[in-house]
Design a protein around this motif. Structure first.
Motif, short mmCIF file in Angstrom:
data_model
loop_
_atom_site.label_atom_id
_atom_site.label_comp_id
_atom_site.label_asym_id
_atom_site.label_seq_id
_atom_site.Cartn_x
_atom_site.Cartn_y
_atom_site.Cartn_z
N ALA A 133 0.82 -1.21 0.00
CA ALA A 133 0.00 0.00 0.00
C ALA A 133 0.86 1.26 0.00
CB ALA A 133 -0.93 -0.01 1.22
N ALA A 134 2.02 1.19 0.65
CA ALA A 134 2.92 2.35 0.72
C ALA A 134 3.70 2.55 -0.58
CB ALA A 134 3.89 2.18 1.89
N SER A 135 3.92 1.47 -1.34
CA SER A 135 4.71 1.56 -2.59
C SER A 135 4.06 0.70 -3.68
CB SER A 135 6.15 1.08 -2.35
OG SER A 135 6.77 1.77 -1.29
N PRO A 136 2.85 1.05 -4.11
CA PRO A 136 2.12 0.19 -5.05
C PRO A 136 2.78 0.04 -6.41
CG PRO A 136 1.01 2.30 -4.80
CD PRO A 136 2.08 2.26 -3.77
N PHE A 137 3.33 1.12 -6.94
CA PHE A 137 3.97 1.03 -8.26
C PHE A 137 5.25 0.21 -8.18
CE2 PHE A 137 6.31 2.39 -11.98
CZ PHE A 137 5.31 2.46 -12.95
N ALA A 138 6.04 0.46 -7.14
CA ALA A 138 7.28 -0.30 -6.95
C ALA A 138 6.97 -1.78 -6.76
CB ALA A 138 8.05 0.23 -5.74
N PHE A 139 5.88 -2.08 -6.05
CA PHE A 139 5.51 -3.48 -5.83
C PHE A 139 5.28 -4.19 -7.17
CE2 PHE A 139 2.21 -6.70 -5.63
CZ PHE A 139 2.72 -7.57 -4.67
N ALA A 140 4.49 -3.60 -8.05
CA ALA A 140 4.19 -4.23 -9.34
C ALA A 140 5.46 -4.43 -10.16
CB ALA A 140 3.18 -3.38 -10.11
N GLN A 141 6.35 -3.44 -10.15
CA GLN A 141 7.59 -3.55 -10.92
C GLN A 141 8.52 -4.60 -10.32
OE1 GLN A 141 8.59 -1.84 -13.79
NE2 GLN A 141 6.48 -1.09 -13.94
N MET A 142 8.60 -4.67 -9.00
CA MET A 142 9.48 -5.64 -8.35
C MET A 142 8.98 -7.06 -8.56
SD MET A 142 12.23 -4.47 -6.81
CE MET A 142 12.63 -5.59 -5.46
N VAL A 143 7.68 -7.27 -8.62
CA VAL A 143 7.13 -8.59 -8.92
C VAL A 143 7.60 -9.04 -10.30
CG1 VAL A 143 5.01 -9.81 -9.54
CG2 VAL A 143 5.12 -8.52 -7.41
N SER A 144 7.45 -8.16 -11.30
CA SER A 144 7.92 -8.49 -12.65
C SER A 144 9.41 -8.78 -12.66
CB SER A 144 7.61 -7.34 -13.61
OG SER A 144 6.23 -7.15 -13.76
N PHE A 145 10.16 -7.94 -11.94
CA PHE A 145 11.61 -8.14 -11.88
C PHE A 145 11.94 -9.52 -11.33
CE2 PHE A 145 15.24 -8.25 -8.99
CZ PHE A 145 16.28 -8.06 -9.89
N PHE A 146 11.36 -9.90 -10.20
CA PHE A 146 11.69 -11.17 -9.55
C PHE A 146 11.32 -12.36 -10.43
CE2 PHE A 146 13.10 -9.30 -5.73
CZ PHE A 146 13.58 -10.31 -4.89
N LEU A 147 10.17 -12.31 -11.06
CA LEU A 147 9.72 -13.46 -11.86
C LEU A 147 10.63 -13.69 -13.06
CD1 LEU A 147 5.84 -13.02 -11.74
CD2 LEU A 147 7.25 -14.60 -10.42
N VAL A 148 10.96 -12.61 -13.79
CA VAL A 148 11.81 -12.80 -14.96
C VAL A 148 13.26 -13.05 -14.56
CG1 VAL A 148 12.35 -10.36 -15.35
CG2 VAL A 148 12.34 -11.93 -17.28
N PHE A 149 13.69 -12.47 -13.45
CA PHE A 149 15.05 -12.69 -12.97
C PHE A 149 15.26 -14.17 -12.65
CE2 PHE A 149 18.46 -12.25 -9.66
CZ PHE A 149 19.41 -11.63 -10.47
N ALA A 150 14.22 -14.81 -12.10
CA ALA A 150 14.30 -16.24 -11.78
C ALA A 150 14.55 -17.05 -13.05
CB ALA A 150 13.01 -16.69 -11.10
N VAL A 151 13.86 -16.71 -14.12
CA VAL A 151 14.01 -17.45 -15.39
C VAL A 151 15.42 -17.30 -15.93
CG1 VAL A 151 13.22 -17.65 -17.77
CG2 VAL A 151 11.57 -17.18 -15.96
N HIS A 152 15.88 -16.08 -16.05
CA HIS A 152 17.14 -15.84 -16.74
C HIS A 152 18.35 -16.23 -15.90
CE1 HIS A 152 15.71 -13.77 -20.42
NE2 HIS A 152 14.63 -13.65 -19.68
N GLU A 153 18.24 -16.18 -14.59
CA GLU A 153 19.38 -16.62 -13.79
C GLU A 153 19.46 -18.13 -13.67
OE1 GLU A 153 22.01 -14.91 -13.09
OE2 GLU A 153 20.92 -13.39 -14.18
N LEU A 154 18.34 -18.83 -13.74
CA LEU A 154 18.40 -20.29 -13.82
C LEU A 154 19.13 -20.71 -15.09
CD1 LEU A 154 14.96 -21.66 -12.55
CD2 LEU A 154 17.19 -21.89 -11.48
N ASP A 155 18.91 -19.97 -16.17
CA ASP A 155 19.66 -20.22 -17.42
C ASP A 155 21.15 -20.26 -17.15
OD1 ASP A 155 17.47 -20.27 -19.07
OD2 ASP A 155 17.72 -18.25 -19.84
#
Length: 337
Positions: A133-155
């Motif tokens: 609630a305090a950082s709604p925009f950052a939350f949405a961006q960090m979710v995207s970051f973490f999900l794609v980061f998981a894919v590419h770093e497993l590579d």
């Protein structure tokens, strides 16, 4: 703000600069003193500043999916000690478990758990509702970051191009195609679920940690060898550095490269043509430099090198090597015996 979070902010800023974002303006709009952002510095960034940082980075880069593309580009080294711990794990499963346990060191916007069954392991993000609630925009961006980061770093951990079984998250129709490209599977829309699942076959795979030390040495060696051809801040330099830093993924297509820089393939071709070079020439330069380095290191078989450079058949790699060097693979290898 702990040292790992500060490390992430610095990596964030470095990526923003690479994307052409004016850092002084980004800091000013976000209420941050630019001079304070130094490695080992004592800077502090509050929830509103963190939210504004993401908001302004998206605006100044003209990229509403800035977090997604940051995750695609960043490497584990950007997470400091957390990244080193994950890289030093013996298997993918152990690395995932370490990542889950250490997530609070990177962000307090959500926690992460891992679920396993006979077919898959699933990374699931659990929002901290107060901080979201305090950082709604950052939350949405960090979710995207973490999900794609998981894919590419497993590579990078296992030297394979991994495709998730499924990704579940909120998204807009406008972002669906780019999410599918970066995440490598069509996302499943959900209002309140944030999860990514991988085939269970990867869980017990050994992590090839030596690859990262090799990459650091490789970048220095190949960068020195090609410095005469490249100009600082040129498109040649941007493309070649991206190819080198992501060498463990193979050589990406022109379309993938253009998408990474948020330009069209035709625009990227034109920019390179203005510098009297083609994308194919740059890709071949990198392939050649990588091939020579891997062969000279003595730690890889020709078939392994062929696979890492994106060739499906050893014969195709052999023909390319002969074209690059005028000698055969076997002949070149004998010169080091």
């Amino acid at each position: 703000m702990n040292d790992q979070q500060k490390q992430f902010i610095l990596a964030f800023m470095a990526y923003a600069a690479q994307r052409g974002v004016p850092l002084e303006k980004l800091c000013r709009l976000s209420g941050i003193e630019p001079g304070a952002l130094t490695p080992g510095g004592a800077f502090e960034i509050g929830p509103k500043q963190f939210n504004d940082l993401w908001l302004n980075a998206c605006h100044l880069s003209n990229d509403p999916l800035f977090g997604l593309h940051l995750g695609e580009s960043l490497q584990l080294a950007a997470l400091g000690t957390v990244g080193e711990i994950i890289k030093s794990s013996t298997t993918v499963g152990q690395g995932v478990e370490h990542a889950v346990a250490l997530t609070p060191l990177i962000t307090d916007l959500f926690g992460m758990t891992v679920e396993r069954d006979a077919h898959a392991f699933t990374l699931r993000l659990h929002p901290d509702e107060h901080r979201r609630a305090a950082s709604p925009f950052a939350f949405a961006q960090m979710v995207s970051f973490f999900l794609v980061f998981a894919v590419h770093e497993l590579d990078g951990l296992i030297l394979a191009r991994i495709r998730p079984l499924r990704v579940t998250m909120p998204f807009t129709d406008a972002s669906a195609a780019e999410l599918e490209r970066v995440l490598r599977c069509p996302p499943i829309r959900s209002v309140d679920e944030y999860a990514i699942a991988f085939d269970h076959q990867y869980w017990d795979m050994p992590i090839i940690t030596a690859n990262y030390a090799l990459q650091e040495s490789l970048l220095q060696k190949v960068g020195a060898a090609t410095s005469g051809r490249l100009a600082n801040d040129s498109w040649q330099d941007k493309v070649q550095q991206y190819l080198l830093k992501n060498a463990y993924l193979g050589i990406v297509s022109l379309e993938e490269m253009a998408a990474n820089f948020n330009v069209s393939p035709r625009s990227l071709q034109r920019k390179l043509k203005d510098e009297n070079v083609t994308y194919q020439e740059l890709a071949d330069d990198v392939r050649k430099s990588l091939a020579l380095y891997y062969l000279e290191s003595g730690g890889y078989y020709a078939k392994e090198i062929s696979y890492m450079l994106g060739y499906n058949e050893l014969s195709a790699f052999s023909r390319a090597f002969k074209r690059w060097t005028g000698t055969t693979l076997a002949g070149y290898q004998r010169s080091f015996e």
